[in-house]
Scaffold this motif. Structure first.
Motif, short mmCIF file in Angstrom:
data_model
loop_
_atom_site.label_atom_id
_atom_site.label_comp_id
_atom_site.label_asym_id
_atom_site.label_seq_id
_atom_site.Cartn_x
_atom_site.Cartn_y
_atom_site.Cartn_z
N ILE A 156 0.87 -1.17 0.00
CA ILE A 156 0.00 0.00 0.00
C ILE A 156 0.91 1.22 0.00
O ILE A 156 1.71 1.41 0.91
N GLY A 161 -8.97 4.52 -4.10
CA GLY A 161 -8.09 4.28 -2.96
C GLY A 161 -8.69 4.99 -1.78
O GLY A 161 -9.90 4.94 -1.59
N THR A 164 -7.29 -1.65 3.66
CA THR A 164 -6.25 -2.55 4.16
C THR A 164 -6.76 -3.98 4.26
O THR A 164 -6.09 -4.92 3.81
N VAL A 189 -7.04 -5.46 0.76
CA VAL A 189 -5.74 -5.79 0.18
C VAL A 189 -5.21 -7.09 0.80
O VAL A 189 -4.73 -7.98 0.09
#
Length: 198
Positions: free
Chosen positions: A78, A162, A187, A190
């Motif tokens: 990230i 994002g 998060t 991902v």
């Protein structure tokens, strides 16, 4: 255990606060997390009259700096960069531009990538910053995992590309609930997608 690298550049501390939130969410999701800041390329004297920039520089200058090896180590990355005139900051671009050797060896490919940004105003170029960053990641052969509108929290922050934090003119580093929730969701997403791919 998924290995997540959080690699960011921050001038006035917003990106640092966002990186800490991402790291905490990743650890809660069971990931092995490595947080690395991108080194400042400006002479500190050039921003000495900006207290927030100076404070963030002093707070992070002795922390481990990002290298390409942090990406090679990771299953997922990230990235974070402030928005500068609708694009990632030059310090961030300098880091990306240093990765040519790893790119040519294919060592940046087949990893999950996503990103966050911040700007002073709501229409300060956050979307174009993320899209510009993602173009480089497509050249890497990266697997882009934007949040889209995969959770109701995305309708609060409104950024399917994002996470974008609006700092406001007072330059406070406090993240609001929408930004925190969006960072947590990004998060988790991902980490979950990286787990499926590995």
């Amino acid at each position: 255990m998924i290995k997540l690298a959080v690699i960011y550049y921050s001038a006035t501390g917003h990106g640092t606060a966002m990186a800490k939130r991402v790291a905490a969410a990743a650890e809660q999701a069971g990931a092995d997390v490595r947080v690395r800041h991108i080194a400042e390329t400006r002479d500190p004297q050039s921003f000495a009259q900006n207290p927030a920039w100076t404070a963030n520089f002093e707070a992070t200058k002795d922390l481990p700096e990002a290298t390409g090896d942090d990406i090679v180590w990771a299953d997922a990355v990230i990235f974070g960069s402030p928005t500068r005139f609708g694009s990632p900051a030059s310090q961030f671009r300098t880091f990306i531009d240093s990765l040519g050797g790893l790119w040519s060896q294919g060592k940046l490919a087949d990893k999950v990538y996503a990103a966050y940004t911040s700007s002073q105003t709501a229409h300060g170029g956050q979307e174009t910053t993320l899209l510009a960053l993602y173009i480089s990641l497509m050249h890497f052969g990266g697997i882009l995992v934007p949040p889209g509108y995969t959770d109701p929290v995305k309708f609060a922050d409104g950024n399917p590309y994002g996470v974008g934090h609006v700092t406001g003119p007072d330059n406070k580093n406090d993240l609001d609930k929408a930004a925190n929730d969006a960072l947590d969701h990004l998060t988790r997403r991902v980490v979950e997608i990286a787990a499926k791919l590995t």
